[in-house]
Design a protein around this motif. Structure first.
Motif, PDB file in Angstrom:
ATOM      1  N   ARG A  59      60.742  61.269 -66.695  1.00  0.00           N
ATOM      2  CA  ARG A  59      61.018  59.896 -66.266  1.00  0.00           C
ATOM      3  C   ARG A  59      62.357  59.827 -65.518  1.00  0.00           C
ATOM      4  N   LEU A  81      63.163  58.380 -61.856  1.00  0.00           N
ATOM      5  CA  LEU A  81      64.152  57.350 -61.545  1.00  0.00           C
ATOM      6  C   LEU A  81      65.247  57.866 -60.627  1.00  0.00           C
ATOM      7  N   GLN A  82      65.726  59.043 -60.923  1.00  0.00           N
ATOM      8  CA  GLN A  82      66.978  59.476 -60.293  1.00  0.00           C
ATOM      9  C   GLN A  82      66.785  60.380 -59.086  1.00  0.00           C
ATOM     10  N   TYR A  96      66.731  52.359 -56.022  1.00  0.00           N
ATOM     11  CA  TYR A  96      67.651  51.856 -57.042  1.00  0.00           C
ATOM     12  C   TYR A  96      69.066  51.726 -56.495  1.00  0.00           C
ATOM     13  N   ARG A  97      69.425  52.591 -55.529  1.00  0.00           N
ATOM     14  CA  ARG A  97      70.741  52.427 -54.894  1.00  0.00           C
ATOM     15  C   ARG A  97      70.811  51.085 -54.185  1.00  0.00           C
ATOM     16  N   TYR A 143      56.124  25.380 -63.892  1.00  0.00           N
ATOM     17  CA  TYR A 143      56.768  25.240 -65.191  1.00  0.00           C
ATOM     18  C   TYR A 143      58.038  24.427 -65.003  1.00  0.00           C
ATOM     19  N   GLN A 167      57.402  45.484 -66.223  1.00  0.00           N
ATOM     20  CA  GLN A 167      58.241  46.128 -65.204  1.00  0.00           C
ATOM     21  C   GLN A 167      57.510  46.246 -63.889  1.00  0.00           C
ATOM     22  N   LYS A 186      54.202  32.270 -66.703  1.00  0.00           N
ATOM     23  CA  LYS A 186      54.462  32.413 -65.275  1.00  0.00           C
ATOM     24  C   LYS A 186      55.962  32.393 -65.003  1.00  0.00           C
ATOM     25  N   ARG A 187      56.642  31.537 -65.763  1.00  0.00           N
ATOM     26  CA  ARG A 187      58.081  31.426 -65.565  1.00  0.00           C
ATOM     27  C   ARG A 187      58.767  32.758 -65.859  1.00  0.00           C
ATOM     28  N   MET A 193      58.279  34.957 -62.991  1.00  0.00           N
ATOM     29  CA  MET A 193      59.014  34.580 -61.789  1.00  0.00           C
ATOM     30  C   MET A 193      60.516  34.799 -61.952  1.00  0.00           C
ATOM     31  N   GLU A 194      60.982  34.601 -63.174  1.00  0.00           N
ATOM     32  CA  GLU A 194      62.418  34.763 -63.396  1.00  0.00           C
ATOM     33  C   GLU A 194      62.720  36.100 -64.056  1.00  0.00           C
ATOM     34  N   LYS A 250      67.769  50.292 -65.184  1.00  0.00           N
ATOM     35  CA  LYS A 250      67.069  51.257 -64.327  1.00  0.00           C
ATOM     36  C   LYS A 250      67.791  51.435 -63.002  1.00  0.00           C
ATOM     37  N   ALA A 251      68.312  50.301 -62.473  1.00  0.00           N
ATOM     38  CA  ALA A 251      69.046  50.402 -61.210  1.00  0.00           C
ATOM     39  C   ALA A 251      70.305  51.249 -61.401  1.00  0.00           C
ATOM     40  N   LEU A 253      70.789  53.645 -63.631  1.00  0.00           N
ATOM     41  CA  LEU A 253      70.380  55.045 -63.782  1.00  0.00           C
ATOM     42  C   LEU A 253      69.948  55.628 -62.440  1.00  0.00           C
ATOM     43  N   GLY A 254      69.039  54.909 -61.784  1.00  0.00           N
ATOM     44  CA  GLY A 254      68.445  55.427 -60.556  1.00  0.00           C
ATOM     45  C   GLY A 254      69.476  55.622 -59.466  1.00  0.00           C
ATOM     46  N   SER A 255      70.417  54.677 -59.379  1.00  0.00           N
ATOM     47  CA  SER A 255      71.396  54.786 -58.307  1.00  0.00           C
ATOM     48  C   SER A 255      72.389  55.926 -58.561  1.00  0.00           C
ATOM     49  N   VAL A 298      67.006  55.865 -75.487  1.00  0.00           N
ATOM     50  CA  VAL A 298      66.831  56.331 -74.107  1.00  0.00           C
ATOM     51  C   VAL A 298      65.537  55.770 -73.537  1.00  0.00           C
ATOM     52  N   GLY A 299      64.509  55.702 -74.392  1.00  0.00           N
ATOM     53  CA  GLY A 299      63.229  55.166 -73.935  1.00  0.00           C
ATOM     54  C   GLY A 299      63.373  53.746 -73.408  1.00  0.00           C
ATOM     55  N   ILE A 333      65.280  53.670 -70.007  1.00  0.00           N
ATOM     56  CA  ILE A 333      64.525  54.102 -68.825  1.00  0.00           C
ATOM     57  C   ILE A 333      63.204  53.356 -68.686  1.00  0.00           C
ATOM     58  N   GLY A 334      62.972  52.363 -69.552  1.00  0.00           N
ATOM     59  CA  GLY A 334      61.792  51.528 -69.380  1.00  0.00           C
ATOM     60  C   GLY A 334      60.520  52.110 -69.929  1.00  0.00           C
ATOM     61  N   LEU A 335      60.622  52.965 -70.919  1.00  0.00           N
ATOM     62  CA  LEU A 335      59.400  53.496 -71.538  1.00  0.00           C
ATOM     63  C   LEU A 335      59.166  52.874 -72.908  1.00  0.00           C
TER      64      LEU A 335
END
Lengths: 711, 422
Positions: free
Chosen positions: A23, A27-28, A35-36, A138, B221, B242-243, B246-247, B260-261, B263-265, B350-351, B354-356
């Motif tokens: 994973r 992601l990385q 993500y950057r 809503y 996600q 729905k809200r 949307m949010e 995630k952003a 980590l990923g970046s 960690v899960g 990282i969104g698991l």
């Protein structure tokens, strides 16, 4: 066996860590760039809206008459306005109740008015919230629901300090910086300039710019709701800009607001103020007890630009909020009324030239045809009902005798017109009236403008349920009966007489695209009409020769007097009602019509019980009734134009007059007694002020400074 | 001397890994805190916690697992008793003693420090379970299994009432792993798994909407799924409103989106220590705490993340090695329990980063800021080290090893040769 279980567990943990590592690769490594980008946008701060500055309103020469000015305002938290704060116990009832009288005391406004303003804010924002919530599916809380909203605006620096001290004990009151619309204070301008107000629920529902994020109306915006502010809203308004920074203080987005454009109107502020001051001086002088109001309109015949559009009395636009209740309740003078475009009156004799033209053009009479006036029209059938003005009351004077069209106009002969009306009939007559612009908008585009009434046969049938009889045509021929014109229509009518051409009027400078409609009629026929009008003030036979004869070395005042019969009208109502405690009260409300009086009562005493049919009665009328049954009331017209003359006082026939005007004095009585002298002053004023423009050689006789503009 | 084990001495390896993890965590705490506020208060606190933690390790190791084996049930019962006032606090106000924080009662304010009984319960739970499961009749018969499961329910329900879903989610796998390691029969195990699966939906509907949303957050996600929910809110109502869809990025999914952003970046090599958007600005809530792994990935990239995971792998493998080496059934179960505790914490923390996994309040052992968590994990490590320290009884039989067919407890394998190397 169990050693193996430990190995299996170890394997399980390795697998879990391997899944996590995979994973991480996803992601990385694989999606790192996405993500950057996200990380970059996470730096952005919320965008800030940059409000545009509303355009100014300028007169013909660029004198600013309305402009945005920085000022201070007293704002109250939305939660207090909506009552939510009170419900949830975040504020005490005592402090909220104490706020309103203090605000009213500070601003000089009515408590009820402030309450209503607050209600309008809440209504507007509730509607907006419902709209957005419906869109999203809503419930949404708007940013506006967490903000304070201005209740009192336009405070200067000193007032601001005062307000801070006075309202320090109210945690939900804020003294904020804001923008305030500042107007020329002279009472000649408020009607024309109009005013801006908060956007209403209807505006939000029906927004022409709803597709444009930078232009669409927000519930906190203001919008032109009257006068030129409303007329030129689209160009005055401008559009919002936006600025956005990131957390490193770098500007990431910047769009300057595009400020509203200035609207230049055709009004000359020197003429406008001088004209207003003239009416202000002369009308109360001529009618010391009876005056209610007057209006005057001056237009350029060729371009049909409105040079002056006076409604008297006026008020100081900058004190509108403060003086509102007094202005509203003055039912006799109705200073809020934009008389020049919004009040309709019978035109009376000023329609006679048009009747003659209709007769001439349709061949019912010739230029030299004579009709005999013996003082009565068809006396055998109608006795004294249709008689000439020369046979009036007890003083029997001579009748006109055999006269042609020009002489009939000069002498304002009723019998001649009755006969002509009889020959033309309602249909033909109203046809010609329509060509002259009756019953139609004049083209100013002002929302206050009324169209008047041109009683065509179909209108009579549908609106008044009347049979079209010859009698209606006889009355119409002398401008009486159902026909109604506004002062601005009367001025345009004079421009039609002067030029033979109808064109829409304009208030906005540079609007040249308006079509020109040539009216029928030969040059000779038109000349006969103009000769008649010239004679009214310049021939000893003219009805206004005595009172309104005015010439200077170049121009002669030409025009027609007229009187619009009227009746005393209610100005206040008495309402009997019982309150919630079953106690009887009687209250008097100033109102012109019953409905408004009832509305006022319901607003001020919501729990009043009364019978709208029995308990409401007229309390006061104006003018007060007298014992004399013959006591007739009439509004006085004088409408005309300035004709070039030779040095010997003869009209220069080929030359089209340049300036046309109309003056109406309410309750001025019939004929030229009141309107005539005013017209003379108006003519002098026009020549003095417009002289240099009309004729470059002509030096201004008197300096009329225009110092009403705002900085 | 033959070196059979790749980690050398397991105790040293564990201490090494723990030290590295703690230092990485400290660097992260310092970097975010100092760049954002300029005052390293939490860093200093974390150093103090570490000193206390070291003391805990020494004391626990010094007491030895035998002491815990003797007092196992007492420790378990004490842990449960400490949880009771927290449950009562929902109905009876204890004032500042048990404060309500974000709708949960998890802490007891004591002079000088805040006690988090659910943290202490983790250790008490492992000790209690190990104490019970060391006897054969307790894990090989179905009736014997009822007791630990029933006993587990008491603290689980109490902690669930706080509420502290994270600790509950942690204790269930620990129970399963310990049962498995103890040698529970396959059919018993399958039965338990079935009961768990059946009761899962019932439990699910007992959850608060926000807790349910966290579980479905893993699914939400997906941009596609969110769009479906926005388009057809009725059809996908079980996922959320729905809200919420949307949010998502400013509401329910905000932490996940940002972690995630972060980590990923970081990419492969990272933005460098003290650098990067999420270090410089307070964009990621709990960045020094539950979401510290995202900050590690942001600063040191995939290399840093894998290094951290490698340290945990060392602890896990060394722990299992110790479990395999000891002959004392209690010590073995204790070691497996500690390993399970570490592994489960790491997996969940960690899960979720990282969104698991659903987002629950779960710290990353030794790395995250926080005294309770650090001290608990130090105690766990102390237990592990005490297992390593106690010399195995040379004459005892291999624990849990017997020949069923013979019916007599006789060793079937020679003792592992590594004992000789100690």
């Amino acid at each position: 066996m169990f050693e193996r279980r430990l190995k299996q567990l170890a394997f399980l943990f390795v697998v879990v860590l391997a899944v996590i590592s995979l994973r991480l690769v996803d992601l990385q490594v694989i999606h790192a760039d996405d993500y950057r980008e996200q990380a970059q946008s996470a730096l952005l701060r919320p965008a800030k809206t940059l409000e545009p500055i509303r355009g100014r309103i300028l007169d013909r020469f660029g004198t600013p008459l309305a402009a945005d000015e920085p000022s201070w305002q007293i704002s109250v938290d939305y939660s207090v306005l909506s009552g939510v704060a009170l419900e949830k116990g975040r504020v005490s009832r005592d402090s909220v109740d104490a706020l309103w009288p203090m605000l009213a005391d500070f601003s000089g406004e009515d408590v009820l008015e402030l309450h209503e303003r607050a209600d309008r804010i809440v209504k507007r924002i509730t509607l907006w919230r419902e709209k957005i919530s419906a869109y999203h599916g809503y419930d949404i809380t708007l940013r506006e629901e967490r903000q304070p909203h201005p209740l009192v605006t336009g405070l200067d620096d000193q007032q601001q300090i005062d307000a801070r001290l006075r309202f320090a004990s109210f945690p939900f009151v804020e003294i904020e910086h804001g923008v305030h619309r500042h107007y020329a204070s002279h009472p000649a301008f408020p009607h024309i300039l109009g005013r801006v107000g908060a956007v209403s629920a209807e505006h939000l529902d029906d927004d022409p710019f709803s597709a444009d994020d930078f232009k669409r109306y927000l519930p906190t915006d203001s919008i032109g709701i009257m006068g030129v502010e409303h007329l030129a809203e689209a160009s005055l308004r401008g559009s919002r800009g936006v600025i956005q920074h990131d957390r490193r203080r770098k500007t990431t987005r910047h769009l300057e607001p595009s400020h509203g454009q200035d609207a230049a109107i055709t009004i000359r502020c020197d003429l406008q103020t001088a004209m207003y001051e003239l009416l202000e001086r002369r009308v109360p002088e001529l009618l010391p007890n009876d005056w209610t109001g007057a209006s005057a309109v001056v237009v350029d015949v060729e371009t049909r630009e409105i040079l002056s559009l006076v409604s008297f009395p006026g008020y100081d636009a900058n004190r509108f909020n403060r003086d509102y209740s007094a202005l509203r309740d003055d039912m006799r003078h109705t200073p809020l009324r934009f008389r020049a475009v919004a009040n309709g009156y019978e035109p009376g004799s000023i329609m006679k030239p048009m009747t003659c033209l209709a007769g001439l053009d349709s061949g019912r009479i010739g230029v030299n045809s004579l009709i005999d006036c013996d003082g009565y029209f068809d006396r055998e059938r109608f006795e004294n009902s249709f008689r000439c003005w020369k046979i009036s009351g007890t003083s029997r004077r001579m009748a006109h005798g055999g006269i042609n069209a020009a002489e009939a106009i000069t002498g304002s002969c009723n019998v001649f017109m009755y006969e002509l009306g009889n020959r033309l009939g309602v249909g033909t007559l109203t046809n010609y009236y329509e060509m002259a612009g009756l019953g139609k908008p004049t083209g100013t585009g002002l929302r206050e403008e009324r169209w008047g009434i041109n009683p065509t046969p179909s209108w009579l049938n549908s609106e008044r349920n009347m049979r079209v009889t010859p009698g209606i045509a006889w009355n119409l021929a002398i401008g009486q009966g159902q026909v109604i014109v506004t002062p601005v229509q009367a001025a345009n009518l004079m421009a039609v007489y002067a030029s033979g051409v109808r064109r829409e009027l304009t208030l906005i400078a540079g609007d040249d695209g308006r079509p020109i409609y040539e009216l029928p009629g030969t040059a000779a026929e038109w000349q006969a009409v103009r000769d008649g009008i010239f004679g009214v003030t310049n021939s000893p036979d003219g009805t206004a020769y005595k009172r309104a004869h005015w010439t200077n070395d170049r121009y002669a005042l030409c025009g027609k007097t007229g009187s619009a019969t009227t009746r005393p009208a209610p100005i206040s109502y008495k309402i009997k009602y019982t309150d919630a405690m079953n106690v009887e009260h009687v209250r008097i409300f100033p109102a012109k019509i019953r409905k408004n009086a009832i509305k006022r009562l319901v607003r001020e005493v919501p729990d009043a019980a009364f019978d709208p049919d029995k308990d409401v009665s007229v309390h006061e009328v104006f003018p007060a009734p007298t014992d004399d049954p013959d006591d007739r009331h009439a509004h006085a017209w004088f409408a005309g134009y300035l004709q070039r003359i030779t040095s010997r006082g003869r009209q220069i026939r080929g030359e089209t007059p340049k300036i046309a005007f109309a003056v109406l004095v309410e309750y001025g009585g019939s004929g030229g007694q009141v309107a005539g002298p005013v017209a003379k002053d108006v003519a002098k004023l026009i020549c003095d002020i417009l002289g240099p423009d009309l004729d470059p050689d002509h030096p201004p006789a008197q300096d009329y400074p225009c110092n009403v503009g705002i900085s | 001397m033959q070196r059979r084990h790749f980690l050398g001495n397991p105790a040293v390896a564990i201490l090494f890994a723990v030290t590295v993890l703690y230092l990485i965590g400290l660097l992260c705490i310092y970097a975010t805190e100092f760049t954002q506020t300029g005052r390293p208060i939490n860093t200093i606190k974390q150093i103090v916690f570490a000193i206390v933690g070291l003391g805990v390790v020494v004391v626990v190791r010094g007491l030895g697992y035998a002491w815990f084996a003797r007092n196992g049930y007492l420790i378990f019962v004490s842990g449960v008793v400490l949880l009771i006032p927290l449950t009562l606090a929902r109905y009876v106000s204890f004032g500042d003693l048990i404060p309500n924080r974000r709708g949960a009662y998890r802490w007891i304010n004591l002079p000088g420090f805040q006690l988090q009984p659910s943290e202490a319960m983790k250790i008490a739970y492992i000790v209690g379970l190990a104490c019970y499961l060391r006897y054969r009749e307790n894990y090989r018969t179905f009736r014997g299994l009822i007791v630990p499961i029933a006993a587990s329910f008491v603290p689980l329900v109490l902690i669930l009432l706080e509420p502290d879903l994270g600790t509950v989610l942690l204790m269930m796998p620990v129970l399963a792993i310990m049962l498995y390691a103890a040698g529970a029969r396959g059919k018993h195990f399958a039965l338990l798994a079935a009961v768990g699966l059946i009761s899962a939906p019932v439990l699910f509907f007992q959850l608060q909407p926000y807790q349910r949303l966290r579980i479905f957050g893993v699914a939400l996600q997906s941009n596609t799924l969110r769009q479906r929910l926005i388009d057809e809110p009725e059809k996908f109502a079980f996922l959320g409103t729905k809200r919420q869809a949307m949010e998502w990025e400013v509401g329910a999914g905000m932490q996940l989106v940002r972690s995630k952003a972060a980590l990923g970046s970081g990419g492969v090599l990272g933005q460098g220590w003290g650098n990067g958007t999420y270090v410089e600005f307070d964009l990621l809530p709990d960045e020094h705490n539950d979401f510290i792994f995202a900050i590690i990935g942001h600063q040191w990239g995939m290399v840093g993340c894998l290094a951290v995971l490698a340290c945990y792998l060392i602890i896990i493998l060394a722990g299992i090695e110790l479990a395999a080496a000891t002959h004392d059934p209690f010590a073995r179960l204790l070691a497996v329990g500690v390993v399970a505790l570490m592994a489960t914490q790491v997996t969940i923390n960690v899960g979720m980063t990282i969104g698991l996994m659903p987002v629950t309040g779960m710290t990353l052992p030794f790395v995250s800021y926080g005294g309770s968590s650090l001290l608990t994990n130090c105690a766990a490590i102390g237990l592990l080290l005490s297992v390593a320290r106690r010399k195995p009884y040379m004459l005892s039989k291999q624990p849990f090893e017997f020949e069923e067919s013979i019916g007599r407890d006789v060793p079937v394998r020679p003792t592992p040769s590594y004992r000789k190397s100690i």
